[in-house]
Design a protein around this motif. Structure first.
Motif, short mmCIF file in Angstrom:
data_model
loop_
_atom_site.label_atom_id
_atom_site.label_comp_id
_atom_site.label_asym_id
_atom_site.label_seq_id
_atom_site.Cartn_x
_atom_site.Cartn_y
_atom_site.Cartn_z
N ALA A 1 11.96 1.98 -1.11
CA ALA A 1 10.63 2.47 -0.73
C ALA A 1 10.44 2.36 0.79
CB ALA A 1 9.55 1.66 -1.44
N TRP B 1 0.86 -1.19 0.00
CA TRP B 1 0.00 0.00 0.00
C TRP B 1 0.89 1.24 0.00
CZ3 TRP B 1 -5.50 0.50 1.95
CH2 TRP B 1 -6.22 -0.68 1.76
N GLU B 2 0.48 2.24 -0.79
CA GLU B 2 1.18 3.53 -0.82
C GLU B 2 0.50 4.48 0.16
OE1 GLU B 2 3.82 3.67 -2.50
OE2 GLU B 2 3.58 1.94 -3.81
N LYS B 3 1.15 5.62 0.38
CA LYS B 3 0.55 6.60 1.30
C LYS B 3 -0.83 7.04 0.78
CE LYS B 3 0.86 10.92 3.72
NZ LYS B 3 -0.51 11.24 3.33
N HIS C 1 4.36 1.91 4.47
CA HIS C 1 3.37 2.86 4.95
C HIS C 1 2.45 2.16 5.94
CE1 HIS C 1 4.79 5.91 2.26
NE2 HIS C 1 4.84 4.99 1.32
#
Ligand code: PMP
Length: 398
Positions: free
Chosen positions: A222, A189-191, A225
């Motif tokens: 990376a 998951w990204e921010k 998050h």
């Protein structure tokens, strides 16, 4: 005398049988296959960690620890989360040591899900979620990750199904379970994804269980998050992690749950009568080990080297490689292999791969309730280079 009879009773988990993990491991043993199926390292943990535990035992730290976990370990975890994700969890009121991530998941669910409550899970999903919800007599609402394919129909990636998630939310939704880095697909998951989830949940009473047991396995520079890095989500989340994954000690079964005071209070009511405490010397050993941040900060580079080595070898095969931004799992699409077995379903393909090629893998369909087929299987690369090399030699013969 009549033969004594064991009374029969209705199963609490009638749908649970022998899992594909057990089947594949047994098959791997039977055929002396290289087991890249089950997710555990085949290399030893750091001797320092073992010495730390030995020292705790020899120092007679062998009686019940506090119900919520050893103070030094809870404070170490609080510090780590503060340093990495910028959120302060009170070590006394908001962090509880558990018997691995699995107990943290079950206990969180039992603590907040009442009969009839709905819990949304996103499949493919770790196999303990559904039975845990069943034990709480909740209702599982399973939605699926969006599967992206190329022009040839091969899977290229998995994406969060935002529309399906929005639609799945109802008045009865109590909890949403998310998992990043994700087992089995390796997606993260990204921010922006956390922001989007927070938008969806704002003005609802829905809680989040965030399974982050692979938090220290995120690659290519990376960041992970965590819900802890997102104040709005942290306020409604159980954050689950596990030392088994981070320190190569999956058999120790020690993890933790960090959650706001109100959630932790309910969590501990169940925890107290579920396991009560988790073994003492391991907790002291882990507390000393955790105080050196390098032990987890070095993990991405360690596993990235393994991932890249395995990927380089796999690129010489005809498997199509899926992206692996996180976890120690590499998924591949086998549907375009130029062999008759490419038409098999995932479970049968894995059985063939184990018995005939000598490498065990796990079908991704096993992580769906209805065995959704995508032509994708999962390999675990948490193995010594020598093990990976032997597996690659076999895979390159296909
Ligand atoms: N969640 C996920 C996604 C996992 O893959 C695992 C372990 N396979 C766990 C939780 C459980 O971790 P533990 O072994 O600490 O119970």
């Amino acid at each position: 005398m009549t033969t004594p009879v064991t009374p029969s009773f209705p199963s609490r988990l009638p749908k649970v049988g022998t899992t594909i993990f057990t089947v594949m491991s047994a098959l791997a043993t039977e055929h002396s296959a290289i087991n890249l199926g089950q997710g555990f390292p085949d290399f030893p943990c750091d001797r320092t960690l073992i010495n730390n535990v030995n020292e705790a035992m020899l120092a007679d730290r062998n009686q019940y620890p506090p119900m919520i976990g050893v103070t030094e370990l809870r404070h170490g975890i609080s510090q780590k989360i503060q340093n990495l994700y910028g959120h302060h969890y009170d070590a006394d009121a908001e962090i509880t040591i558990t018997a691995g991530g699995t107990q943290g998941i079950l206990t969180s669910i039992l603590a907040c899900v009442s009969p009839g409550d709905e819990v949304i899970i996103i499949e493919p999903a770790y196999d303990s979620y559904r039975p845990a919800i069943d034990l709480a007599v909740g209702k599982t609402i399973g939605i699926s990750l969006d599967v992206k394919r190329d022009a040839a129909g091969q899977v290229t990636s998995y994406e969060i199904p935002w529309d399906a998630l929005a639609k799945a939310i109802s008045e009865k939704t109590r909890l949403i379970i998310i998992n990043s880095p994700h087992n089995p697909t390796g997606m993260v998951w990204e921010k922006a994804d956390l922001d989007r989830l927070a938008d969806l949940l704002r003005n609802t009473a829905i809680l989040v269980l965030s399974d982050e047991v692979y938090e220290h396995m995120v690659y290519d520079g990376a960041q992970h998050h965590s819900v802890a890095s997102h104040p709005e989500l942290a306020a409604r989340s159980f954050l689950i992690s596990s030392f088994g994954k981070t320190y190569h000690v999956t058999g120790w079964k020690v993890g933790y749950v960090a959650a706001p005071t109100a959630l932790t209070k309910e969590f501990r009511k169940v925890h107290q009568f579920n396991v009560f405490t988790v073994n003492t010397p391991m907790q002291y050993g882990l507390a000393s080990y955790l105080s050196n941040a390098e032990h987890y900060l070095n993990l991405p580079a360690f596993y990235q080297a393994k991932r890249d080595f395995f990927k380089a070898g796999l690129s010489k095969t005809k498997f199509k490689l899926l992206p692996t931004p996180g976890t120690y799992f590499q998924c591949v699409d086998y549907s375009s292999l130029n062999i008759p077995q490419a038409k098999l379903n995932e479970a049968d393909f894995c059985k063939w791969l184990t018995s005939e090629v000598g490498v065990a893998a796990i079908p991704v369909s096993a992580f769906y309730e209805n065995s959704t087929e995508s032509g994708v299987i999962r390999f675990c690369f948490a193995k010594q280079e020598e093990t990976l090399t032997r597996a690659l030699q076999r895979l390159q013969t296909i």
